[in-house]
Structure formats: C-alpha cells, structure tokens
Design an enzyme around this catalytic site. Structure first.
Site, PDB file in Angstrom:
ATOM      1  N   THR A   1       8.209  32.063 131.748  1.00 11.84           N
ATOM      2  CA  THR A   1       7.456  32.224 130.500  1.00 11.84           C
ATOM      3  C   THR A   1       5.968  32.004 130.730  1.00 11.84           C
ATOM      4  O   THR A   1       5.130  32.737 130.200  1.00 11.84           O
ATOM      5  CB  THR A   1       7.967  31.249 129.424  1.00 11.84           C
ATOM      6  OG1 THR A   1       9.263  31.659 129.005  1.00 11.84           O
ATOM      7  CG2 THR A   1       7.057  31.229 128.207  1.00 11.84           C
TER       8      THR A   1
ATOM      9  N   PHE B   1      11.848  39.011 133.028  1.00 14.65           N
ATOM     10  CA  PHE B   1      12.204  39.575 131.735  1.00 14.65           C
ATOM     11  C   PHE B   1      11.268  39.137 130.625  1.00 14.65           C
ATOM     12  O   PHE B   1      11.139  39.814 129.594  1.00 14.65           O
ATOM     13  CB  PHE B   1      13.658  39.222 131.381  1.00 14.65           C
ATOM     14  CG  PHE B   1      13.878  37.845 130.822  1.00 14.65           C
ATOM     15  CD1 PHE B   1      14.006  37.639 129.461  1.00 14.65           C
ATOM     16  CD2 PHE B   1      13.986  36.743 131.666  1.00 14.65           C
ATOM     17  CE1 PHE B   1      14.230  36.377 128.940  1.00 14.65           C
ATOM     18  CE2 PHE B   1      14.219  35.483 131.163  1.00 14.65           C
ATOM     19  CZ  PHE B   1      14.331  35.286 129.788  1.00 14.65           C
ATOM     20  N   LYS B   2      10.582  38.018 130.808  1.00 14.10           N
ATOM     21  CA  LYS B   2       9.680  37.540 129.770  1.00 14.10           C
ATOM     22  C   LYS B   2       8.560  38.540 129.465  1.00 14.10           C
ATOM     23  O   LYS B   2       8.014  38.548 128.358  1.00 14.10           O
ATOM     24  CB  LYS B   2       9.063  36.204 130.184  1.00 14.10           C
ATOM     25  CG  LYS B   2      10.054  35.125 130.628  1.00 14.10           C
ATOM     26  CD  LYS B   2      10.940  34.647 129.506  1.00 14.10           C
ATOM     27  CE  LYS B   2      11.962  33.631 129.983  1.00 14.10           C
ATOM     28  NZ  LYS B   2      11.428  32.322 130.276  1.00 14.10           N
ATOM     29  N   ASP B   3       8.230  39.393 130.440  1.00 15.79           N
ATOM     30  CA  ASP B   3       7.187  40.395 130.212  1.00 15.79           C
ATOM     31  C   ASP B   3       7.548  41.353 129.081  1.00 15.79           C
ATOM     32  O   ASP B   3       6.662  41.853 128.380  1.00 15.79           O
ATOM     33  CB  ASP B   3       6.944  41.223 131.483  1.00 15.79           C
ATOM     34  CG  ASP B   3       6.246  40.450 132.584  1.00 15.79           C
ATOM     35  OD1 ASP B   3       5.337  39.657 132.275  1.00 15.79           O
ATOM     36  OD2 ASP B   3       6.613  40.633 133.764  1.00 15.79           O
TER      37      ASP B   3
END
Length: 465
Positions: free
Chosen positions: A145, A111-113
């Site tokens: 991250t 999800f950090k993308d």
C-alpha cells in the site's frame, strides 16, 4: 449514493465526502447505504469491454452524482494508461480449472496500484477549488500500500502523505519503492513495531479530536471506501471472461487486511455469480479462525515470507460483520469496542452463518506456500510471489467444480529471496523499475507511540485553512 458508518454515529456522506474523509468520525468505516445491483443482462454486456469501460459500468452506481460517466471514464483512462499490460489485469490459465488474475502490472508492481492510481486522481479532482485546505494523508502499510499510495500522490498539489511501515518487516523492494521517492510532499516513517501497531496509530490520529481538527486527515488504506470500490472491478472483468453470468466463478484471495476479499463480497452483492471466495491466510490466521470457528481473537504476529499478510487485526472485517449483522451500527460499535479492549470477540450466529454462504477459509504455512510456488513453476511455467502462492495453495485444496481464479497480487521480483528458496529462480525486476537499488533512500525511524508519530506529522504537515 449515500455512505454510512459501520458504527452508526458519523454523518452520512456522499461519495466525494467519503473519499476525502477515509475513516468515519465515530471510528467506523464507510459503506454504501444500499448495495447497487447489476442485472444478468448488464453483466453479460461486459463481455468484450475494455477494462476502462468495465470500470465505468461497475463504479458509476457508487460514484453517484459526484462525477459524470464521462468524467469517471477520463479518470480511469488516465489511471490505467500507466499499466504495462493492455488488459490491465490479464488472466492466465494454469490448468483445466485453475487461473491466475495478474494484478501487478501497475507502476509499483502490486494490486494496490489498481485502486490507488485512481484514488490519487480522485483526491486531486475533489480538492480542485476546495476551500477547506490541504489534505494530510496518514497511512500504514504492511508492504505494498505504501509504495502504491506514494506513487499515486507524489508531487500532487495540496496533499501531504505520511506513510508508516514496520521497521525490518517489509521486503527490501517494498521498502525502497517507498523510501526512494523524492518528492517534497512524501514522508516515510519506519516504526519500531509491527503492522497492527502502525495501523492502530493511524486510527488513533483520526480519532483524536484535537489532531483531526488541526489537520484535514484522509486515508489511502483500504479503510477508504473508494479504494475498495476500484477493486470490485477486476472481479467482474475476470468473471465475464470465464463465462459469467452463465456460470459461477470462485476466487482465492491472499488476505491480510480483508479489503481485497471484501471487494469480491461486494461484487457478489451486486449480482456477480461468485461460487465462493476463498480467504487464504498464512500462519497469522485470525480470519481463518473467525470464519471457521467464529473466534476473532488476535495473537502475536509471526513474521513470515509473506509480510503483507502478517496481520492480526483486519480492519475491513468490520465491514463484513456490519453487513451480516443486519447493518446495526449501534450493535457493531459495542462489539468492536469489546474487541478493541480485549483483542477477542465471538462472531454472532448471524455473522458466522452469513459469512459461510459466501466465504471459505484456509491457513497455509511456509511449506504449503513453497510447494505452490514450485507447482506453478513446474506444471504451468509460471513464477509467482509468496502471497499469491498462499492463495494458490488454498485454491488447490477446494473442490468446487467451477473455474477457480487466484488473485496474483504482487510481481515475484518484489520477493526474490522467497522465490529463489522455493524454485531456484531469481526473478528480475521489470526494466521500468530496474534502477531501484541505485536510488538513494530517505526515511525516519520512530518509536511506535502516538506522541512520537503525531508530533512528527504536526511538524511537517500543513494545518487546515
């Protein structure tokens, strides 16, 4: 839009300044001076919009005059054009009221993308024509991250990135996604310590006057406001597809550093009808104890199969405490100073009761995690990673009578051993990263001391102009 520090003593900045600065000079975190709000009609109008158009509608109030809507749209199109799914963050239905929001279709499968692909472009845009010198990004990662940030800035001009990860405490896929990126501006550091120690070292470098004068420091961790801003978008994107604003939606969020769930809180403050945000923790349950009993006291980190949640100091919790405590920076600075000295703190009554209006929490152990993975596979034919499983287990405990969306934060192939133990399946990496185990790694291992890490960075980073 202007940005203020949670501790009240740092300069007020615009969006560009807050993005390039990261951590405030007084040790606090930047937040908007006021929360922008969207009307019911504006939220209803998002139905059917593309992810990019939704992103522009949600983020434009935060960006202010730093970018025009056309400029913001162009950056979003570039950032999300790299995602493997046309919807960017697609929804999947598990049963009559349980849903998955898949946030792992970006280049590093996490999800950090969603935020960092945009943040890398914002850095590049704001540095163009800048006379203050190159940016030195210093970050700590509990797993995802680091790889997402490195992918976002690798090879970009005027940026050096130094990423700290706890040696032996991230998955092999997570580590390799960082350490196999061979770009001259990328520097990977494994520290002999846990994530909380890595995060404390990063904050110490930002707060060291001599070091921060010498280098133009910035952050890619969720202490950087722009990262949180980008994560607010997918709450709106999912909710309108499930009937918002005509009905409430609940979200269950696997939680370590509190950034992802705070983005949901921001969405609610903007007007999205969020029934509740479920703060799902593993056995490292400081946030569960804080929200359920008002006890924000850190303990020893217990290594688990969910390394991104193996945290006892959740940086973004400070933003929530600031907002719920009347936005009193002086009072919060004193509260946080006491916590940093003693590693223990009681929430005030306003903070504790205010949190309860938006948040509920749950702590899920390894058995509960494995059970959720098996349930998803057997009842919905879905393979999920262990972090998502923590949130799904917490979601299935709730009785809210509204659609419940679990944030699926990582591709299951990032944690193949845990998935196989629980389900008997061995998930494969997508073909676009299928050669990961053939690439050569490069990283340095350092003692978890300020001197060791700051000296390492000082010997490789470019000083201010």
């Amino acid at each position: 839009m202007r940005y203020i520090s949670t501790r009240g003593a740092a300069p007020t900045l615009d969006f560009r300044g807050a993005t390039l600065t990261g951590l405030a000079s007084d040790g606090g975190l930047y937040v908007p001076e006021t929360w922008p709000t969207l009307s019911r009609d504006e939220i209803a109008g998002m139905a059917g919009l593309s992810y990019v158009d939704t992103a522009v509608a949600v983020m434009a109030p935060f960006v202010g005059e730093a970018l025009s809507r056309e400029e913001l749209r162009a950056l979003c199109e570039q950032a999300y054009g790299r995602f493997a799914h046309a919807a960017v963050t697609p929804l999947k239905q598990l049963d009559h009221d349980q849903w998955l929001l898949e946030l792992f279709h970006g280049p590093t499968l996490a999800f950090k993308d969603v935020a960092l692909q945009l943040l890398g472009l914002l850095f590049e845009r704001f540095l163009t024509g800048d006379s203050e010198g190159p940016l030195t990004i210093v970050g700590a990662t509990s797993g995802d991250t680091g790889s997402a940030a490195i992918d976002a800035v690798a090879g970009r001009a005027n940026i050096d990135i130094f990423m700290l990860h706890p040696a032996g405490r991230v998955s092999e896929v997570q580590r390799r996604q960082m350490t196999t990126v061979r770009a001259p501006n990328v520097h990977n550091i494994a520290i002999r310590g846990d994530f909380d120690t890595a995060q404390a070292l990063v904050k110490a470098m930002f707060n060291d006057a001599a070091f921060s004068r010498r280098f133009r420091l910035s952050a890619v961790n969720s202490i950087n406001w722009a990262r949180l801003m980008a994560q607010v978008v997918y709450y709106f994107y999912a909710a309108v597809r499930l009937g918002a604003p005509e009905r409430e939606i609940a979200f269950s969020v696997p939680t370590g550093n509190f950034g992802d769930v705070f983005a949901g809180y921001v969405a609610a403050k903007m007007g999205l009808p969020v029934a509740r945000l479920v703060v799902a923790t593993n056995v490292n349950d400081i946030l569960h104890r804080a929200l359920s009993a008002g006890d924000y006291s850190s303990a020893e980190v217990v290594p688990t199969a969910t390394p991104s949640m193996d945290i006892q100091v959740s940086s973004n919790f400070e933003r929530l405490l600031f907002d719920l405590g009347g936005r009193d920076g002086v009072a919060l600075a004193g509260q946080m100073s006491g916590f940093e000295a003693s590693k223990a703190m009681r929430l005030t009554e306003a903070q504790h009761s205010g949190a309860a209006t938006h948040l509920i929490s749950a702590s899920v152990d390894g058995d509960g995690m494995a059970g959720a993975m098996r349930w998803a596979h057997e009842h919905a034919n879905e393979t999920i990673d262990p972090h998502t499983a923590i949130a799904l287990a917490a979601a299935r405990r709730q009785k809210l009578d509204v659609p419940m969306v679990t944030l699926a934060t990582a591709h299951p192939a990032k944690f193949p051993e845990a998935v196989e133990r629980a389900t008997g399946l061995s998930p494969s990496l997508p073909s676009r990263v299928g050669d990961l185990f053939e690439r050569e790694e490069a990283f340095d291992t350092l003692d978890a001391t300020f001197a060791a890490v700051s000296d390492y960075i000082a010997g490789r980073a470019t000083p201010r102009s």
